[in-house]
Enzyme design. Structure first.
Site, PDB file in Angstrom:
ATOM      1  N   ASP A   1      25.402  45.139  52.647  1.00 25.20           N
ATOM      2  CA  ASP A   1      26.782  44.765  52.936  1.00 25.20           C
ATOM      3  C   ASP A   1      26.753  43.513  53.803  1.00 25.20           C
ATOM      4  O   ASP A   1      25.840  43.334  54.627  1.00 25.20           O
ATOM      5  CB  ASP A   1      27.524  45.893  53.658  1.00 25.20           C
TER       6      ASP A   1
ATOM      7  N   CYS B   1      39.163  49.821  44.613  1.00 20.15           N
ATOM      8  CA  CYS B   1      40.137  50.873  44.932  1.00 20.15           C
ATOM      9  C   CYS B   1      41.517  50.212  44.910  1.00 20.15           C
ATOM     10  O   CYS B   1      42.219  50.153  45.910  1.00 20.15           O
ATOM     11  CB  CYS B   1      39.835  51.479  46.298  1.00 20.15           C
TER      12      CYS B   1
ATOM     13  N   ASP C   1      31.239  47.517  44.544  1.00 10.42           N
ATOM     14  CA  ASP C   1      32.484  48.121  45.032  1.00 10.42           C
ATOM     15  C   ASP C   1      33.185  47.039  45.849  1.00 10.42           C
ATOM     16  O   ASP C   1      33.047  46.976  47.071  1.00 10.42           O
ATOM     17  CB  ASP C   1      32.159  49.355  45.875  1.00 10.42           C
TER      18      ASP C   1
END
Length: 431
Positions: free
Chosen positions: A262, A360, A307
């Site tokens: 990340d 999302c 993601d």
């Protein structure tokens, strides 16, 4: 606390959120610290009024004829909770209760939502997003938005490295758990009554033992469809706290290798404790923000899981204040970040491998539009039809996508699938 005092407290918290633009969770936490006499039941009831007011802000303000904290809180009681006007009237009397109702408020409590009201009012999404919702859902825009304005259940993913679904169901039996309809490793604790707070599942001993992780079924499905299996080489390039990393590790049966990365070390920090608790031993956490560590994985990965940073519109049931803080400028920034992480991830995929793009979000500009951009920029990639992957992975009939699209991608939503909003596209590099 008396019902009227709870109502007044909710009004005060909503004023902090709406007038001072504070995150809802922080405003509620600060109120609780300043009012330590309030019990857990009081705090739960106050929080539920606040969050339901934010979920249904547009329709409530339309019905009540005002968008003040007081109007929204009163509107929750009448229109979301079904309290009679006389009951609400009685709450607004004496002590720490709100001021008595005005005639306009009394009228608002018994008003009905006009079927000709704008879609963004009936669907409870920001007006500036109306075009996005129409593009995504067509005639279903109102229904899809309205479902995102309801309360969400608590879903957990069984950690198959340590337990099975039957074992977790037994451990959580006091919460009346159910099996999730799509994910074979999911357990759902249904929405509780309006005055009750969602149970603190993570305080359960079974969580401490690593038997499960809290994870929405939509997120579980995204990980399952990625197709990770034993001995695969996988890069999770936006790993964050590691929820999907843990899911992938279990699917791979602790074999092969996952490289968790990340750009933000603060987001990545919780992954270490979670990996230890889950017993996941096939994960190598790369240094946060060190892009050269990713470069070493070039053309080696069977699966690159992206993601991507997004608006979070798919999680509005859980974080309703986020939909009112989002701006067109912030969304544009997310678009740039999504393209950047896709460009960073593409070289890592080996010939024949998959890039799995997940958000999302329910907004087409973050989903199909970004997948289309990627395919135009990287001609050696092609979409893999999600219906085919679903049948091969989940051994069940494909439920279809909530979005109006070409069938190569999948959009999960509360209205169509009972999950949070999740977009999934699988892009395969030519061999």
């Amino acid at each position: 606390m008396q019902p009227g005092a709870r109502l007044q407290a909710a009004i005060e918290v909503l004023a902090e959120i709406l007038n001072r633009h504070r995150p809802a969770a922080q405003a509620l936490s600060d109120w609780g610290r300043a009012h330590r006499f309030a019990g857990s039941g009081d705090r739960a009831a106050i929080g539920n009024i606040v969050f339901d007011a934010l979920r249904k802000r547009n329709s409530l303000s339309f019905l009540m004829g005002a968008e003040t904290p007081r109007a929204l809180a009163l509107g929750v009681l009448a229109h979301a909770w079904g309290e009679a006007a006389e009951v609400i009237d009685a709450m607004c009397a004496g002590g720490r209760a709100p001021e008595p109702l005005s005639e306009a408020e009394r009228a608002g409590l018994i008003a009905a939502l006009d079927p000709d009201a704008p879609d963004w009012v009936r669907g409870n999404y920001p007006e500036w997003m109306a075009d996005e919702f129409r593009a995504a859902f067509g005639a279903e825009a109102v229904a899809q938005g309205a479902a995102l304005a309801e309360r969400a259940p608590v879903d957990v993913r069984v950690n198959t490295l340590k337990a099975d679904r039957a074992k977790v169901m037994k451990a959580l039996r006091e919460y009346a758990p159910e099996e999730t309809p799509f994910s074979p490793v999911g357990v759902r604790v249904p929405v509780r009554a309006r005055h009750h707070k969602a149970p603190k599942i993570e305080a359960d001993a079974a969580h401490g033992k690593g038997w499960f992780e809290v994870q929405d079924e939509g997120s579980q499905i995204a990980a399952l469809l990625a197709g990770a299996g034993p001995r695969h080489q996988v890069a999770d390039v936006c790993a964050g706290a590691g929820g999907k990393t843990l899911a992938l590790a279990a699917q791979m049966e602790n074999t092969g290798q996952i490289y968790a990365y990340d750009a933000d070390k603060t987001r990545l920090r919780p992954i270490f404790e979670r990996l230890k608790r889950a017993g996941a031993r096939n994960v190598q956490v790369l240094p946060a923000g060190n892009e050269s560590a990713l470069e070493e994985l070039r053309e080696r990965m069977d699966i690159v899981f992206v993601d991507a940073p997004c608006s979070g519109s798919g999680a509005w049931r859980r974080r309703p204040d986020a939909k009112w803080r989002l701006s067109p400028q912030a969304l544009e920034k997310r678009h740039a970040e999504q393209r950047a992480v896709l460009a960073q991830s593409a070289p890592l995929v080996k010939p024949g491998g998959w890039l799995v793009y997940v958000t999302c979000s329910v907004l087409p500009s973050e989903n199909d539009a970004q997948a289309a951009w990627f395919l135009a920029e990287y001609s050696d990639f092609a979409p893999v039809p999600l219906a085919q992957v679903w049948r091969e992975t989940l051994s069940a009939s494909f439920p279809g996508s909530a979005a109006t699209g070409n069938g190569d991608s999948l959009l999960l939503t509360p209205a169509s699938h009972g999950t949070d909003g999740f977009f999934i596209a699988i892009l395969q590099r030519s061999a």
